[in-house]
Motif scaffolding. Sequence first.
Motif, PDB file in Angstrom:
ATOM      1  N   TRP A  67     -40.622  33.619  -3.982  1.00 56.56           N
ATOM      2  CA  TRP A  67     -40.275  32.295  -4.480  1.00 56.56           C
ATOM      3  C   TRP A  67     -39.204  32.410  -5.551  1.00 56.56           C
ATOM      4  O   TRP A  67     -39.266  33.290  -6.412  1.00 56.56           O
ATOM      5  N   ASP A  68     -38.228  31.489  -5.512  1.00 58.46           N
ATOM      6  CA  ASP A  68     -37.154  31.546  -6.511  1.00 58.46           C
ATOM      7  C   ASP A  68     -37.690  31.448  -7.933  1.00 58.46           C
ATOM      8  O   ASP A  68     -37.162  32.067  -8.857  1.00 58.46           O
ATOM      9  N   SER A  69     -38.766  30.692  -8.119  1.00 63.53           N
ATOM     10  CA  SER A  69     -39.320  30.480  -9.453  1.00 63.53           C
ATOM     11  C   SER A  69     -40.054  31.698  -9.996  1.00 63.53           C
ATOM     12  O   SER A  69     -40.410  31.739 -11.178  1.00 63.53           O
ATOM     13  N   ALA A  70     -40.284  32.709  -9.149  1.00 71.36           N
ATOM     14  CA  ALA A  70     -41.064  33.883  -9.564  1.00 71.36           C
ATOM     15  C   ALA A  70     -40.207  35.108  -9.826  1.00 71.36           C
ATOM     16  O   ALA A  70     -40.730  36.170 -10.167  1.00 71.36           O
ATOM     17  N   ASN A  71     -38.894  34.992  -9.687  1.00 69.05           N
ATOM     18  CA  ASN A  71     -38.061  36.198  -9.713  1.00 69.05           C
ATOM     19  C   ASN A  71     -38.041  36.901 -11.070  1.00 69.05           C
ATOM     20  O   ASN A  71     -37.866  38.112 -11.140  1.00 69.05           O
ATOM     21  N   ALA A  72     -38.205  36.130 -12.155  1.00 69.87           N
ATOM     22  CA  ALA A  72     -38.038  36.716 -13.493  1.00 69.87           C
ATOM     23  C   ALA A  72     -39.000  37.870 -13.751  1.00 69.87           C
ATOM     24  O   ALA A  72     -38.624  38.887 -14.351  1.00 69.87           O
ATOM     25  N   LYS A  73     -40.249  37.739 -13.299  1.00 70.60           N
ATOM     26  CA  LYS A  73     -41.229  38.788 -13.591  1.00 70.60           C
ATOM     27  C   LYS A  73     -40.889  40.098 -12.886  1.00 70.60           C
ATOM     28  O   LYS A  73     -41.223  41.180 -13.377  1.00 70.60           O
ATOM     29  N   PHE A  74     -40.207  40.004 -11.743  1.00 62.72           N
ATOM     30  CA  PHE A  74     -39.794  41.218 -11.046  1.00 62.72           C
ATOM     31  C   PHE A  74     -38.613  41.874 -11.759  1.00 62.72           C
ATOM     32  O   PHE A  74     -38.554  43.096 -11.887  1.00 62.72           O
ATOM     33  N   GLN A  75     -37.692  41.057 -12.217  1.00 67.14           N
ATOM     34  CA  GLN A  75     -36.548  41.587 -12.950  1.00 67.14           C
ATOM     35  C   GLN A  75     -36.992  42.245 -14.256  1.00 67.14           C
ATOM     36  O   GLN A  75     -36.506  43.317 -14.629  1.00 67.14           O
ATOM     37  N   GLU A  76     -37.935  41.608 -14.943  1.00 63.45           N
ATOM     38  CA  GLU A  76     -38.443  42.158 -16.205  1.00 63.45           C
ATOM     39  C   GLU A  76     -39.161  43.490 -16.004  1.00 63.45           C
ATOM     40  O   GLU A  76     -39.185  44.333 -16.906  1.00 63.45           O
TER      41      GLU A  76
END
Length: 459
Positions: free
Chosen positions: A299-308
Amino acid sequence: MKLMKRVIAAALAVSMTVSLSACGGGSAPADETTKAAEQKQETEAAKGETKADQAAGGEEVTLRFSWWGGDSRHEATQKAVDAFMAKYPNIKVECEYGAWDGWTEKCATQLNGGTAPDLMQVNWNWLYQFSGDGSAFADINALSAIDLSGFPKNIVDQCVVGGKLQAVPISTTGKCFFWNKTTFENAGLEVPKTIDDLMNAGAVFAEKLGDDSYPLAMYQYERMLLMLYYLESKYGKEWVVDGAVNYTVDEVKEGLDWICSLEDKHVLPKIELLLGDGATILEKNTKWANGKYAGFYEWDSANAKFQEALEPGQEFVLGEFLTGIGDYEAGLTKISQCFAITEASEHKEEAALLLNFLMNEPEGVEIMSTERGIVVNETASKILVEKDLLKGLTYEANQAVLKVANFTFDPNFENSELKDTTGVYYEVFENISADHNATGEMAQYLVDEIERVQMENPY
């Protein structure tokens, strides 16, 4: 076969759902919802001081507020809550949050036992699963503090279940491909643009980076969504129509066979290998963090946790929608999350003040930004544009998927009996990963179980 190994857990999920809501709750007509909101605003304006006004300056109360997500969401939400408490010093907010893994079961237990928080971040399908008769969540239209004027009517109406508006939609989200560009470059490759690019990358990864490196890594539920991308790209049909799977068993088998082919070609690790890594979600897997696993469909809204979660020195990028499967653009979107106030709450108006602060008031909107996806509220969107906050990878991904968004979910797609770790999707994809010859049996089982859940949970 592990076909029925989760019967007890599934039965528990069913019992929770049954005790929370009667089946077949039905929704109020959209026009009635709009009229109710307008009448509420007119009535409260005529009264002068509203219940919200009284809550804002009334006795001291304590609210509980729960959500799931990654670290950046937790930090932003806590900061917004602190700002709310500074503005409304009579209202103390206790925050409860964590990762997604096991969150549905926790919330189901709370709702079933009458111990749920006052304000909850919820998935859209929970309105149907846990409150089909409207018993679990309060009617938003009955609360004076919440301004719905900036929300698109067609999206708000999707939250009318059991004859009342049970939640406020936060955002819409869509599935996108994301890649660790650095790992692909180390393999001498560009990130994939076509399905052939992806399929051919597996052998290159094994040769140049080692047998423990894969272009793609996804757990059981995500594989279900990737299979839908394949089938909808090829056949151009919604997954479920009128309570029945809209694909033949042979077509479903084809989709399962395709997932197995990703394992055969070293594109995707087997489920056994993923679980052996010691993590049940990708962002907690050390092989994602160190670049051994180089991509996913999320999901586009979930990408931040993977990047972090990535170790330093790695470039995380949004990918293109893979072409070469069929003639159809298979962008998949849904309401990302909602905020709902529990019916059992003793402080509904105070909870409504918090909800409105997070979704409408400039300070709350700015702090929350796009942590839960690209907001649907036009009022909030204007605030974010003025603050130059409507940008970044989440925004870019959301805009990209909206251009190809031709498919969505039915309310039962994420039903706990299907989606959760004790559910059918997990069972099916674990079985076919362990035995590629099981795709025929699992295709029939998947169709049968989905249609059973549909029959038991009409909407």
